[in-house]
Design an enzyme around this catalytic site. Structure first.
Site, PDB file in Angstrom:
ATOM      1  N   GLU A 177       0.972  -1.328  -0.113  1.00  0.00           N
ATOM      2  CA  GLU A 177       0.245  -0.006   0.130  1.00  0.00           C
ATOM      3  C   GLU A 177       0.841   1.273  -0.023  1.00  0.00           C
ATOM      4  O   GLU A 177       1.132   1.781   1.026  1.00  0.00           O
ATOM      5  CB  GLU A 177      -0.970  -0.050   1.207  1.00  0.00           C
ATOM      6  CG  GLU A 177      -1.629   1.262   1.309  1.00  0.00           C
ATOM      7  CD  GLU A 177      -2.870   1.371   2.587  1.00  0.00           C
ATOM      8  OE1 GLU A 177      -2.643   0.656   3.265  1.00  0.00           O
ATOM      9  OE2 GLU A 177      -3.726   2.319   2.591  1.00  0.00           O
ATOM     10  N   LYS A 219      -2.815  -2.054  -3.106  1.00  0.00           N
ATOM     11  CA  LYS A 219      -3.634  -1.164  -2.578  1.00  0.00           C
ATOM     12  C   LYS A 219      -3.098   0.396  -2.836  1.00  0.00           C
ATOM     13  O   LYS A 219      -2.463   0.861  -1.903  1.00  0.00           O
ATOM     14  CB  LYS A 219      -3.696  -1.550  -0.965  1.00  0.00           C
ATOM     15  CG  LYS A 219      -4.611  -0.531  -0.071  1.00  0.00           C
ATOM     16  CD  LYS A 219      -5.010  -1.232   1.136  1.00  0.00           C
ATOM     17  CE  LYS A 219      -5.897  -0.169   1.791  1.00  0.00           C
ATOM     18  NZ  LYS A 219      -6.558  -0.737   2.987  1.00  0.00           N
TER      19      LYS A 219
HETATM   20  C1  5MM Z   1      -8.135   1.781   8.911  1.00  0.00           C
HETATM   21  O1  5MM Z   1      -6.920   2.488   8.744  1.00  0.00           O
HETATM   22  C2  5MM Z   1      -5.757   1.648   8.865  1.00  0.00           C
HETATM   23  C3  5MM Z   1      -4.691   1.926   9.903  1.00  0.00           C
HETATM   24  O2  5MM Z   1      -4.091   3.233   9.865  1.00  0.00           O
HETATM   25  P1  5MM Z   1      -3.066   3.686  11.073  1.00  0.00           P
HETATM   26  O3  5MM Z   1      -2.071   2.623  11.240  1.00  0.00           O
HETATM   27  O4  5MM Z   1      -2.973   5.080  10.703  1.00  0.00           O
HETATM   28  O5  5MM Z   1      -3.994   3.541  12.396  1.00  0.00           O
HETATM   29  C4  5MM Z   1      -5.009   1.974   7.303  1.00  0.00           C
HETATM   30  O6  5MM Z   1      -3.811   1.229   7.194  1.00  0.00           O
HETATM   31  C5  5MM Z   1      -5.843   1.647   6.100  1.00  0.00           C
HETATM   32  O7  5MM Z   1      -5.764   0.308   6.069  1.00  0.00           O
HETATM   33  C6  5MM Z   1      -5.859   2.188   4.923  1.00  0.00           C
HETATM   34  O8  5MM Z   1      -5.003   3.536   5.007  1.00  0.00           O
HETATM   35  C7  5MM Z   1      -7.014   2.483   4.352  1.00  0.00           C
HETATM   36  O9  5MM Z   1      -7.908   3.181   4.865  1.00  0.00           O
HETATM   37  P2  5MM Z   1      -8.674   4.122   4.382  1.00  0.00           P
HETATM   38  O10 5MM Z   1      -9.654   4.694   5.550  1.00  0.00           O
HETATM   39  O11 5MM Z   1      -8.152   5.424   3.603  1.00  0.00           O
HETATM   40  O12 5MM Z   1      -9.812   3.530   3.395  1.00  0.00           O
END
Ligand code: 5MM
Length: 339
Positions: A177, A219
Site C-alpha cells: 500500500e 492497495k
Molecule cells: C483503517 O486505517 C488503517 C490504519 O491506519 P493507522 O495505522 O494509521 O492506524 C489504514 O492502514 C488503512 O488500512 C488504509 O490506509 C486505508 O484506509 P482508508 O480509511 O483510507 O480507506
C-alpha cells in the site's frame, strides 16, 4: 484444506467482494471513538469490532477478508469465540497489518518513512500461526512543493518490497500500500504524475527483491484532486485517470487491485470504484479495501451504545453491499436513496 498464496490472493478479490480495513492502530481508533465521545478501552474496541464481524450478511456476501491490528487478531468476541474463528466461519480471510507506522525521513523534514522491518520475519511467522493468511504494509507519501523527493519514493518502495518478500516467505499474501495523501492543493494531474512515479518505483523494487507478483495485491490511492485544489475532478475523470496510471504501471500478473478510500466520502469512494469497473476493459479485478469509507456510517449509527448494535450493523451492511456492487460496476447513487 490449506490454500496456496495465489488462491488466497484471488479469493480476496472474488467477484463482488472486497476487503474491510479494520487495522486502525490504538491511536487511530481513539480518534474515531473521540468523534462519538466514547473512551477507547480494550472492551470498547472489542465490542465495536465484534459488531462489524457479526454483521453476517455483509461478512458473508460482500467482504472477502479483514485486515486486523495486533490487538484484534488476539481478541475474542464477548462469548469467547476468537475473532479469527468468527471471521473464518463467515468465509472471510483474516489478515494483519505488520508495519510499525511512520517516522520522519532523515534529511527530509516534511516526509515520512514506514518502519517495521526489524523482527518482521518472526512476527509474520507468529501471525500465520494465529490464523492470518495475508498482510499489509502502508507507506505514506505527501504531495507538496518539491515533494515527494526521490529519497522518499525510493526508501518507501524499497521497504515495501523487502516486507513483501518476507511476508511471502512466511506464507502470507502481501498487500503493498503506497498511499499518496489527498491533503494539499495539488491538481489531479499532479497526483497522476506522482502516482505513476511511485508505482513504477514500487514494481521495480518488487522485481529486485524477487517478489512473486501472482502472490501479491496492490492497495493504491485513486488519482484524485488534492482536497484544497479549487478544481475538483468529477467521477469520470478520476476513474479514467486512475485506470490510465494503473495500466501504465501495474503488471497484468498482479491478481487484483484493492483501493484505499483515503478520506473520500462514503458515496464518492463507491461511485469512483463503480465508474472504473463499469467503463473500462481491465487486466485485473478492481475492488475496495476501505477503512473509513466502509466504517464511518456504522460507527456513527452505533455511537458506542449496545442498544444501537443492530443499527450499526445495518449501516455497515448497506455500505458493504454498495461497494460490492461497485466492484462489479453496478452501483448507482439511486440505490442509496432506495435503501
Ligand atoms: C483503517 O486505517 C488503517 C490504519 O491506519 P493507522 O495505522 O494509521 O492506524 C489504514 O492502514 C488503512 O488500512 C488504509 O490506509 C486505508 O484506509 P482508508 O480509511 O483510507 O480507506
Amino acid at each position: 484444506m490449506s490454500m496456496t498464496l495465489e488462491q488466497v490472493a484471488k479469493a480476496l478479490v472474488a467477484d463482488g467482494k472486497g476487503i474491510l480495513a479494520a487495522d486502525e492502530s490504538t491511536s487511530t481508533i481513539k480518534k474515531r471513538f473521540d468523534a462519538i465521545a466514547l473512551t477507547s478501552t480494550e472492551e470498547a474496541r472489542r465490542d465495536y469490532r465484534e459488531m462489524l464481524f457479526r454483521s453476517t450478511e455483509a461478512m458473508t456476501d460482500h467482504i472477502s477478508g479483514v485486515i486486523l491490528f495486533d490487538e484484534t487478531i488476539r481478541q475474542s468476541a464477548k462469548d469467547g469465540t476468537p475473532f479469527v474463528e468468527l471471521l473464518t466461519r463467515a468465509g472471510c480471510i483474516p489478515g494483519i497489518k505488520v508495519d510499525a507506522g511512520t517516522k520522519p525521513l532523515a534529511y527530509h523534514p516534511d516526509e515520512q518513512i514506514t518502519e517495521g522491518l526489524d523482527g518482521l520475519r518472526e512476527r509474520c511467522q507468529e501471525y500465520h500461526k494465529l490464523g492470518a493468511r495475508f498482510t499489509k504494509w502502508r507507506a505514506v507519501i505527501t504531495i507538496g512543493k518539491d515533494i515527494p523527493s526521490r529519497a522518499c519514493i525510493l526508501t518507501n518502495t524499497h521497504a515495501l518490497a523487502r516486507y513483501a518478500a518476507i511476508a511471502q516467505e512466511a506464507g502470507l499474501v502481501p498487500i503493498v500500500e503506497p498511499e499518496l495523501l489527498m491533503d494539499g492543493d495539488h491538481t489531479i494531474d499532479r497526483c497522476l504524475e506522482v502516482t505513476e512515479r511511485v508505482l513504477h518505483s514500487l514494481y521495480a523494487e518488487l522485481n529486485m527483491q524477487d517478489v512473486v507478483l501472482e502472490q501479491t495485491l496492490l492497495k493504491p490511492n485513486m488519482v484524485i484532486s488534492g482536497t484544497e485544489c479549487p478544481q475538483q475532478a468529477g467521477i469520470e475523470e478520476v476513474a479514467e485517470k486512475t485506470v490510465k496510471v494503473l495500466k501504465r504501471t501495474v503488471p497484468a500478473a498482479v491478481p487484483g487491485i484493492v483501493f484505499l478510500s483515503g478520506g473520500q466520502s462514503d458515496e464518492i469512494a463507491t461511485a469512483h470504484l463503480s465508474a472504473m469497473n463499469a467503463g473500462h476493459d481491465l487486466p485485473w479485478p478492481l475492488t475496495f479495501s476501505y477503512g473509513r469509507a466502509l466504517q464511518a456510517a456504522a460507527i456513527k449509527a452505533w455511537g458506542g451504545k449496545s442498544e444501537n448494535v443492530a443499527a450499526g450493523q445495518r449501516a455497515f451492511t448497506h455500505r458493504a453491499k454498495m461497494n460490492g456492487l461497485a466492484a462489479q460496476g453496478r452501483y448507482s447513487a439511486d440505490l442509496e436513496k432506495a435503501a
